[in-house]
Design a protein around this motif. Structure first.
Motif, mmCIF file in Angstrom:
data_model
loop_
_atom_site.group_PDB
_atom_site.id
_atom_site.type_symbol
_atom_site.label_atom_id
_atom_site.label_comp_id
_atom_site.label_asym_id
_atom_site.label_seq_id
_atom_site.Cartn_x
_atom_site.Cartn_y
_atom_site.Cartn_z
ATOM 1 N N ILE A 1 0.821 -1.215 0.000
ATOM 2 C CA ILE A 1 0.000 0.000 0.000
ATOM 3 C C ILE A 1 0.861 1.273 0.000
ATOM 4 N N GLN B 1 -6.587 2.330 -5.611
ATOM 5 C CA GLN B 1 -5.860 3.602 -5.521
ATOM 6 C C GLN B 1 -5.795 4.348 -6.850
ATOM 7 N N ILE C 1 -5.518 -2.012 -2.357
ATOM 8 C CA ILE C 1 -4.344 -1.852 -3.215
ATOM 9 C C ILE C 1 -4.730 -1.423 -4.625
#
Length: 374
Positions: free
Chosen positions: A109, A134, A131
């Motif tokens: 992350i 984003q 993850i």
């Protein structure tokens, strides 16, 4: 005669220089826990990348008229977010534009931001759903997400094991917490009662107090969101406390290390979910396992094949794009469907696999043994 030798040597040197000029070196980065309690996974993943690079270099591919020579640069991120960002920066500073890893969600992350800002293409097995939410265009998950791993373990527990009452323990890492929440959500939807949710850390080895608390609830299974170095002693302590409940978990306890550390406490009482189809039944699975064993003198563990596939996928996308520029290779990965050892890789707009089967395992003789895929 000497003049002829000199002229001949010069000609050979000219040919050698010309050949070298037609060769392009491409670094493939790897980030994973190469030290500490999870090092068995980090080294296994690294070897998956190494095997792919050696095979690619043995039959060099050509991109834009030049032979590609791949080189591995591997960094130890210790399974730690801070160290993971430092490892990412080291790879970026070394000019690495393609990275297989990181392994841990808690590392991926924060590190993925650095990779994204530097224009690096990454392929990770880290499973936390955040993850791929984003918005990073060159980030690809080459494995099932927590949503799939946690929910399918819960579905198996409800439908196949016919369990009614379960409990949850998570290690508060981004991976463990996310996985446990997905299991819990699906468990409730499937009609199971979640009688308790306890918390530990990925550094703990004594779970007596929380297990004693759960023993009073008479649960049929405990789902652990965490890693094998904690899962194995947890299984031992459950046996010592006379807790007959099954121990369930995700991909990170689907490893031979779980059996090695847990001994006779890890058998058919432990079940886990792992992304991908059963490797022994995959078309190229047995051949890959044989090559890996011959090269490294040990069996491929959980994600060696996925890291191998990620590296091969990078190479295929370079050929497709006819470029080693990550700005062109990333979109090529989005557009292609790559048939690998551990699965078929085609991605949605977020970088998640469109289809990722999940296999349920138990343990026989200390080794993970596949039960079914769905």
């Amino acid at each position: 005669m000497k003049i002829k030798h000199i002229v001949g040597a010069a000609a050979l040197l000219s040919v050698a220089v010309g050949a070298a000029a037609q060769e392009t070196v491409v670094k493939i980065g790897h980030s994973g826990p190469l030290s500490g309690s999870q090092s068995f996974s980090g080294k296994d993943n690294e070897n998956g990348v190494r095997l792919a690079i050696e095979e690619l270099n043995a039959k060099p591919i050509t991109v834009a008229g030049k032979k590609i020579k791949f080189e591995l640069q591997s960094e130890d991120d210790q399974g730690d977010p801070k160290a993971g960002v430092a490892a990412a920066q080291k790879l970026i500073d070394s000019g690495v534009k393609f990275v297989a890893g990181p392994y841990n969600s808690g590392v991926t992350i924060p590190a993925s931001r650095a990779y994204n800002d530097a224009g690096v293409v990454i392929a990770t097995v880290a499973s936390n759903p955040k993850i791929t939410q984003q918005g990073y265009k060159n980030l690809f998950r080459v494995n099932a997400s927590d949503t799939q791993l946690g929910s399918k373990m819960a579905l198996y527990a409800a439908k196949e094991m016919k369990l009614k009452t379960v409990a949850v323990i998570d290690d508060r890492t981004a991976f463990g917490q996310g996985l446990a929440e997905e299991f819990k959500k699906q468990a409730k939807l499937s009609g199971m009662t979640v009688a308790g949710h306890e918390f530990t850390t990925d550094k703990s080895f004594d779970f007596t107090s929380i297990l004693t608390k759960l023993k009073t609830k008479n649960v049929e299974a405990i789902f652990f969101g965490g890693y094998a170095p904690q899962g194995a002693p947890m299984a031992r302590q459950m046996k010592q406390l006379g807790i007959n409940a099954k121990l369930l978990g995700g991909d990170t306890i689907c490893t031979a290390e779980m059996g090695h550390l847990g001994g006779e406490a890890v058998a058919d009482n432990v079940l886990c979910s792992q992304g991908g189809a059963i490797l022994d039944k995959a078309a190229n699975g047995p051949a890959f396992k044989a090559r890996f064993l011959k090269r490294f003198n040990q069996n491929a563990d959980v994600y060696a094949a996925s890291f191998y596939d990620a590296t091969m996928m990078f190479a295929q996308a370079m050929q497709k794009a006819n470029s080693i520029d990550p700005a062109k290779v990333g979109p090529a990965i989005s557009a292609i469907a790559y048939k690998g050892v551990a699965g078929n890789y085609a991605f949605d707009a977020n970088g998640d696999m469109k289809q990722s089967p999940v296999t349920i395992f138990t343990f026989k003789g200390g080794q993970p043994a596949a039960l079914t895929s769905y």
